[in-house]
Design a protein around this motif. Structure first.
Motif, PDB file in Angstrom:
ATOM      1  N   ARG A 184       0.973  -1.200   0.044  1.00 50.83           N
ATOM      2  CA  ARG A 184       0.008   0.036  -0.030  1.00 50.83           C
ATOM      3  C   ARG A 184       0.802   1.261   0.112  1.00 50.83           C
ATOM      4  O   ARG A 184       0.702   2.206  -0.671  1.00 50.83           O
ATOM      5  CB  ARG A 184      -1.010  -0.015   1.139  1.00 50.83           C
ATOM      6  N   ASP A 217       0.419   4.126  -2.659  1.00 55.31           N
ATOM      7  CA  ASP A 217      -0.068   5.513  -2.040  1.00 55.31           C
ATOM      8  C   ASP A 217       0.905   6.161  -1.359  1.00 55.31           C
ATOM      9  O   ASP A 217       1.383   5.706  -0.272  1.00 55.31           O
ATOM     10  CB  ASP A 217      -1.237   5.176  -1.222  1.00 55.31           C
ATOM     11  N   ASP A 267      -4.440   5.765   4.948  1.00 54.88           N
ATOM     12  CA  ASP A 267      -4.086   5.915   4.054  1.00 54.88           C
ATOM     13  C   ASP A 267      -4.110   7.398   3.498  1.00 54.88           C
ATOM     14  O   ASP A 267      -4.339   8.224   4.326  1.00 54.88           O
ATOM     15  CB  ASP A 267      -5.150   5.275   2.997  1.00 54.88           C
ATOM     16  N   GLY A 268      -3.668   7.784   2.214  1.00 51.87           N
ATOM     17  CA  GLY A 268      -3.482   8.910   1.671  1.00 51.87           C
ATOM     18  C   GLY A 268      -4.754   9.980   1.985  1.00 51.87           C
ATOM     19  O   GLY A 268      -4.828  11.207   2.355  1.00 51.87           O
TER      20      GLY A 268
END
Length: 173
Positions: A109, A113, A135-136
């Motif tokens: 991941r 990202d 996450d982003g």
């Protein structure tokens, strides 16, 4: 029935015994049913694992093995033993690969990202005890809205004796 105690030196002592039976003894032709999965030989275990991994149902794998040795009585284990053995193998495979799988997922991941962030913490026996990721999109949302959530999860523990909680929310979009 017999109960034993084992001393710190490894010496076994009979603690309690009952010599009378509360059931009929197994007939000679049914004794194979009393054996447990520890009698599954390495060769049979290998065949069972490869057949199950190939998608062959346990019942068919068991039938194949019993045909090969001339019947169920010659196997030394039951179909239930096979189910138990395969289940133990699956659990062992999952448990031994959990941490590595999670870290590999995080690495993949992060490669996809560039805003993905993660960290893990292990104990003195190198077991995973804490993991975190964002996450982003989550990081961008935090920069935009600045919301923080504090939560307490120790009231309920999973099979690893760890608290686990997912945070699912809807932002101002």
């Amino acid at each position: 029935m017999v109960r034993f105690t084992v001393s710190e030196d490894g010496i076994w002592t009979v603690k309690f015994s009952v010599e009378s039976h509360n059931h009929e003894l197994a007939k000679l032709g049914d004794q194979h049913l009393l054996r447990s999965s520890r009698h599954i030989t390495e060769e049979n275990a290998s065949v069972l694992k490869s057949m199950c991994e190939a998608g062959i149902r346990i019942t068919y794998a068991f039938s194949y093995l019993s045909d090969e040795v001339g019947g169920v009585a010659n196997l030394g284990f039951t179909k239930r033993d096979v189910y138990n053995y395969i289940q133990k193998e699956k659990i062992a495979k999952i448990e031994s690969g959990d941490t590595d799988s999670l870290i590999e997922l995080f690495k993949n991941r992060a490669a996809e990202d560039h805003l993905f962030a993660w960290d893990v913490q292990t104990d003195e026996e190198d077991r995973l005890v804490i993991f975190f990721w964002v996450d982003g999109l989550g990081r961008i949302d935090y920069d935009s809205f600045g919301d923080v959530i504090i939560f307490y999860t120790s009231y309920r523990l999973n099979k690893y004796n760890l608290g686990c909680a997912t945070i699912i929310g809807v932002n101002n979009h």
